[in-house]
Write a protein that holds these residues in place. Structure first.
Motif, mmCIF file in Angstrom:
data_model
loop_
_atom_site.group_PDB
_atom_site.id
_atom_site.type_symbol
_atom_site.label_atom_id
_atom_site.label_comp_id
_atom_site.label_asym_id
_atom_site.label_seq_id
_atom_site.Cartn_x
_atom_site.Cartn_y
_atom_site.Cartn_z
ATOM 1 N N LYS A 1 0.811 -1.247 -0.119
ATOM 2 C CA LYS A 1 -0.085 0.050 0.017
ATOM 3 C C LYS A 1 0.937 1.209 0.104
ATOM 4 N N LYS A 2 2.053 1.403 0.591
ATOM 5 C CA LYS A 2 2.880 2.307 0.763
ATOM 6 C C LYS A 2 3.886 2.350 -0.446
ATOM 7 N N TYR A 3 4.376 1.189 -0.829
ATOM 8 C CA TYR A 3 5.360 1.138 -1.811
ATOM 9 C C TYR A 3 4.989 0.393 -2.959
ATOM 10 N N PRO A 4 4.016 0.875 -3.868
ATOM 11 C CA PRO A 4 3.291 0.084 -4.879
ATOM 12 C C PRO A 4 4.398 -0.316 -5.833
ATOM 13 N N ASP A 5 5.205 0.659 -6.020
ATOM 14 C CA ASP A 5 6.104 0.513 -7.211
ATOM 15 C C ASP A 5 7.861 -0.358 -7.160
ATOM 16 N N CYS A 6 7.765 -0.856 -5.893
ATOM 17 C CA CYS A 6 8.918 -1.516 -5.443
ATOM 18 C C CYS A 6 8.834 -2.736 -6.527
ATOM 19 N N LYS A 7 9.893 -2.926 -7.105
ATOM 20 C CA LYS A 7 10.471 -4.102 -7.937
ATOM 21 C C LYS A 7 11.646 -5.245 -7.372
ATOM 22 N N LEU A 8 12.045 -4.835 -6.320
ATOM 23 C CA LEU A 8 13.076 -5.748 -5.396
ATOM 24 C C LEU A 8 12.676 -5.843 -4.046
ATOM 25 N N VAL A 9 12.670 -7.327 -3.607
ATOM 26 C CA VAL A 9 12.501 -7.517 -2.305
ATOM 27 C C VAL A 9 13.673 -8.486 -2.105
ATOM 28 N N ILE A 10 14.256 -8.385 -0.765
ATOM 29 C CA ILE A 10 15.130 -9.354 -0.442
ATOM 30 C C ILE A 10 14.880 -9.929 1.067
ATOM 31 N N GLY A 11 14.542 -11.146 1.148
ATOM 32 C CA GLY A 11 14.169 -11.839 2.362
ATOM 33 C C GLY A 11 15.474 -12.476 3.129
ATOM 34 N N PHE A 12 15.304 -12.552 4.465
ATOM 35 C CA PHE A 12 16.632 -12.927 5.130
ATOM 36 C C PHE A 12 16.123 -14.495 5.610
#
Length: 379
Positions: A54-65
């Motif tokens: 909802k806050k960052y709809p344009d993000c195209k890169l996610v990193i999980g730990f």
């Protein structure tokens, strides 16, 4: 959007033989250390994902730990867009070590982590923000370690918004200021203040070591046709979700009339088991999911202690490494879903020995290839 409380997502356990931190925060809804309904686990993960999207709809890169947040990170990525690029850190060894950024998680039982770097500069340039996902953020040292290393290698990162997303956030005011100075926003489901939990009152024992059986029972089966994408080197999240759903449809055909089902993942490979379990659950099966883990947790039978039973097993990825599995019971049917390259006989035997403490109806291993030492078992 559901509101979660600390009582729902936080249980305190005692780490076994860890001098760096005596306690471990165990999330009973996460599908990692403790068995839980797959739909309940996914609802919690999607709640965090929806909040972030909802806050960052344009993000195209996610990193999980790794290892506990690999599934949470994937669901956050899926909440953004099916084309979002998802990669998670790993503790596994790779021959092309130069292709990884190495960093430390100081308080962990397994402190060395690495992040695949190939084409990472291109990924950063294509997104306005980067989301890092963990199950719990305490001091933020681990996240700061990797972000500072990445900024030195990828100067473009300094101009991007960075988001630290987690189920639980325990940052102090001082650490929140440090995050703000690094252009890092925090998103979370539950806010707690960072503190040390006293677990000294719990008298715990080590997870049990069982003798390996000479032979395995005939009710062990292998389905080696699955090929899992590898989020350790990065995946388009829509493809990874679809692949996990296909595994779920496959095991649905194998479930028969089982009245109780466990769908179990292996270490960093959590998401395929959770999604497959959800598909079974949606068709009326009584299902729980969790996974094997590197986390050594003390065992205690006291009423308010979360981990009452545990066994040491051999890792499917490295037979010299100890894994653990907790809080087992009898199941009519057990699916072990993994992205392991092949099933090591000693690892299979050690897990079957643990599952057989309470007995089981049938076990089906999904993924990997069957070693020649297991040819007496059915495919």
């Amino acid at each position: 959007m559901k509101n979660y409380t600390a009582d729902e997502v936080l249980k305190i356990a005692k780490r076994h033989n860890n001098s760096k931190r005596s306690y471990l925060l165990v999330n009973p809804l996460q599908g990692k250390h403790l068995p839980v309904s797959p739909s309940v686990a996914l609802e919690m993960m999607r709640t965090l994902g929806d909040k972030v999207a909802k806050k960052y709809p344009d993000c195209k890169l996610v990193i999980g730990f790794a290892e506990t947040a690999t599934a949470v990170g994937a669901i956050v990525a899926a909440s953004l867009n099916e084309n979002c690029f998802y990669v998670h850190t790993t503790r596994e060894n790779f021959s092309d070590a130069h292709n990884f950024i190495n960093f430390l998680e100081e308080h962990s039982h397994a402190p060395e982590q690495k992040l695949f770097r190939e084409k990472f500069g291109e990924r950063i340039n294509k997104t306005s923000a980067i989301i890092f996902v963990d199950d719990e953020i305490s001091t933020g040292k681990t996240l700061l370690n990797i972000i500072r290393q990445m900024k030195s290698e990828y100067p473009a990162l300094s101009g991007k918004k960075i988001i630290a997303a987690s189920i639980i956030n325990r940052l102090t005011d001082e650490n929140e200021k440090i995050f703000a100075n690094e252009n890092i926003d925090c998103e979370y489901l539950v806010k707690l203040r960072e503190k040390n939990f006293d677990v000294s009152a719990f008298e715990t024992s080590a997870p049990k070591i069982l003798n390996l059986p000479d032979e395995l029972p005939g009710k062990i089966f292998f389905d080696t046709t699955n090929f899992f994408l590898n989020p350790r080197v990065g995946v388009q999240i829509g493809e990874y979700i679809n692949e996990s759903e296909n595994s779920g449809e496959k095991i649905l055909k194998l479930a028969g009339n089982a009245k109780s089902v466990l769908v179990c993942g292996t270490e960093e490979c959590m998401l395929p088991a959770i999604i497959a379990g959800k598909i079974l659950e949606s068709r009326g099966f009584n299902v729980v999911t969790h996974s094997t883990t590197r986390s050594p947790i003390g065992i205690c039978d006291e009423k308010n202690y979360p981990v009452k039973e545990g066994y040491q097993i051999k890792s499917f990825y490295d037979t010299t490494r100890t894994n653990y599995i907790y809080n087992l019971k009898y199941y009519d049917l057990i699916f072990i879903i993994s992205d392991v390259n092949f099933w090591q006989p000693e690892s299979v035997k050690s897990l079957v020995a643990a599952l057989d403490v309470h007995g089981f109806g049938k076990i089906i291993f999904i993924g990997g290839k069957k070693c020649s030492a297991l040819t007496n078992l059915k495919t």
